[in-house]
Design a protein around this motif. Structure first.
Motif, PDB file in Angstrom:
ATOM      1  N   ALA A  29       1.350  -4.650   4.916  1.00 48.37           N
ATOM      2  CA  ALA A  29       0.638  -4.310   4.149  1.00 48.37           C
ATOM      3  C   ALA A  29      -1.399  -4.244   4.817  1.00 48.37           C
ATOM      4  CB  ALA A  29       0.451  -6.000   3.933  1.00 48.37           C
ATOM      5  N   THR A  30      -0.895  -2.965   5.363  1.00 41.78           N
ATOM      6  CA  THR A  30      -1.915  -2.306   5.719  1.00 41.78           C
ATOM      7  C   THR A  30      -2.336  -3.218   6.763  1.00 41.78           C
ATOM      8  OG1 THR A  30      -3.447  -3.437   4.355  1.00 41.78           O
ATOM      9  CG2 THR A  30      -3.195  -1.562   3.849  1.00 41.78           C
ATOM     10  N   ALA A  31      -3.940  -3.350   7.950  1.00 41.17           N
ATOM     11  CA  ALA A  31      -3.937  -4.463   8.858  1.00 41.17           C
ATOM     12  C   ALA A  31      -4.811  -5.397   8.394  1.00 41.17           C
ATOM     13  CB  ALA A  31      -5.145  -3.417   9.210  1.00 41.17           C
ATOM     14  N   GLY A  85      -4.511 -10.393  -2.804  1.00 43.96           N
ATOM     15  CA  GLY A  85      -2.616 -11.302  -1.835  1.00 43.96           C
ATOM     16  C   GLY A  85      -2.201 -12.491  -1.815  1.00 43.96           C
ATOM     17  N   ARG A  86      -1.596 -13.100  -1.923  1.00 41.47           N
ATOM     18  CA  ARG A  86      -1.303 -14.275  -1.801  1.00 41.47           C
ATOM     19  C   ARG A  86       0.067 -14.916  -0.256  1.00 41.47           C
ATOM     20  NH1 ARG A  86       3.386 -16.431  -4.481  1.00 41.47           N
ATOM     21  NH2 ARG A  86       3.835 -14.450  -5.677  1.00 41.47           N
ATOM     22  N   ASN A 139      -0.996  -4.414  -1.622  1.00 38.87           N
ATOM     23  CA  ASN A 139      -2.029  -3.545  -0.702  1.00 38.87           C
ATOM     24  C   ASN A 139      -0.416  -3.772   0.580  1.00 38.87           C
ATOM     25  OD1 ASN A 139      -2.178  -6.239   0.040  1.00 38.87           O
ATOM     26  ND2 ASN A 139      -2.787  -5.734   1.931  1.00 38.87           N
ATOM     27  N   VAL A 140       0.577  -3.969  -0.002  1.00 41.46           N
ATOM     28  CA  VAL A 140       1.904  -4.239   0.288  1.00 41.46           C
ATOM     29  C   VAL A 140       3.299  -2.511  -0.115  1.00 41.46           C
ATOM     30  CG1 VAL A 140       4.732  -4.942   0.536  1.00 41.46           C
ATOM     31  CG2 VAL A 140       2.631  -6.519   0.897  1.00 41.46           C
ATOM     32  N   GLU A 144      13.821   2.110  -8.228  1.00 40.24           N
ATOM     33  CA  GLU A 144      13.355   0.985  -7.218  1.00 40.24           C
ATOM     34  C   GLU A 144      11.772   0.514  -7.057  1.00 40.24           C
ATOM     35  OE1 GLU A 144      15.051   2.662  -3.897  1.00 40.24           O
ATOM     36  OE2 GLU A 144      16.570   2.669  -4.169  1.00 40.24           O
ATOM     37  N   ILE A 145      11.541   1.178  -7.413  1.00 39.57           N
ATOM     38  CA  ILE A 145       9.954   0.653  -7.186  1.00 39.57           C
ATOM     39  C   ILE A 145       9.509  -0.345  -8.221  1.00 39.57           C
ATOM     40  CG2 ILE A 145       7.542   1.145  -7.932  1.00 39.57           C
ATOM     41  CD1 ILE A 145       7.950   3.880  -5.425  1.00 39.57           C
ATOM     42  N   ILE A 146      10.474  -0.021  -9.955  1.00 37.91           N
ATOM     43  CA  ILE A 146       9.796  -0.465 -11.013  1.00 37.91           C
ATOM     44  C   ILE A 146      10.866  -1.764 -10.921  1.00 37.91           C
ATOM     45  CG2 ILE A 146      10.789  -0.249 -13.449  1.00 37.91           C
ATOM     46  CD1 ILE A 146      10.273   2.663 -13.227  1.00 37.91           C
TER      47      ILE A 146
END
Length: 172
Positions: free
Chosen positions: A94-96, A120-121, A147-148, A163-165
C-alpha cells in the motif's frame, strides 16, 4: 500527494553521505525531507541533531517502524529547531504510507502507527475474519484504501482485468 498540493519534488543523485546532498538541499531551499528508518539511523550518525537545516519545515519518516528512542530524539530535535516530525506507517502493498501519527499526539503516542491516511481505513480481525472491537485483543490488522496494490500479474490481461473488477466489488 506532493504534486496534488502544487509542491515541487526535488530529485538528487547524491546520497545523504555526500556534502553535495546537503549543498543541494540548502541551495534549493527544500522544505521537506523524508526517509525510512535506516535513513534516520544514518542521519543520527551524521550528527543531524547539531545542524539547523533552515529551509526544512517538515521531516517525515515512513516505510517501517522507527525505534522509539529515535522517535523521541527526532521529536526533540524538531521541537528545538521549530520543525514538524511526522511519523508514518506503511507496507509495500500500500505504498509507504498507510497511517500517520498526528504531530500534536506524537509525544503521548510514541510507538503508535497513528491513524489511517485520508481515504484509507484499518480493521482488526480475529482468526475467523470477524471484526474485533475489544481493547487489548490480538488479531490481524487489515488495511483498506485506494493505494493498495492488487497483486502481481501472473496471467493474461483479460484475466487480470476481471480479477481487478472482482476485487473492487468485493472490497471496494
Amino acid at each position: 500527494m506532493h504534486k496534488q498540493t502544487g509542491a515541487t519534488v526535488l530529485t538528487i543523485e547524491y546520497t545523504i553521505f555526500l556534502k553535495e546532498f546537503w549543498e543541494f538541499l540548502e541551495r534549493e531551499k527544500a522544505t521537506l525531507i523524508s526517509g525510512v528508518p535506516y535513513t534516520y539511523e544514518m542521519l543520527k550518525n551524521l550528527h543531524i541533531f547539531q545542524t539547523d537545516l533552515p529551509s526544512v519545515k517538515t521531516i517525515t519518516q515512513f516505510g517501517g517502524k522507527l525505534p522509539e528512542v529515535l522517535q523521541q530524539a527526532y521529536l526533540d530535535y524538531a521541537e528545538q529547531k521549530g520543525k514538524q516530525f511526522v511519523l508514518m506507517y506503511g507496507q509495500t502493498e500500500a505504498t509507504a504510507r498507510m497511517a500517520y501519527l498526528p504531530v500534536k499526539r506524537s509525544r503521548e503516542k510514541i510507538g503508535s502507527i497513528g491513524i489511517a491516511i485520508p481515504g484509507g481505513r484499518f480493521q482488526l480481525l480475529d482468526v475467523n475474519g470477524n471484526k474485533i472491537t475489544e481493547a487489548w485483543s490480538v488479531g490481524e490488522l487489515v488495511y483498506y484504501g485506494p493505494n493498495v496494490a492488487l497483486g502481481y500479474a501472473t496471467c493474461r490481461q483479460e484475466e487480470t482485468i476481471s480479477e481487478i473488477i472482482w476485487e473492487t466489488r468485493e472490497y471496494g
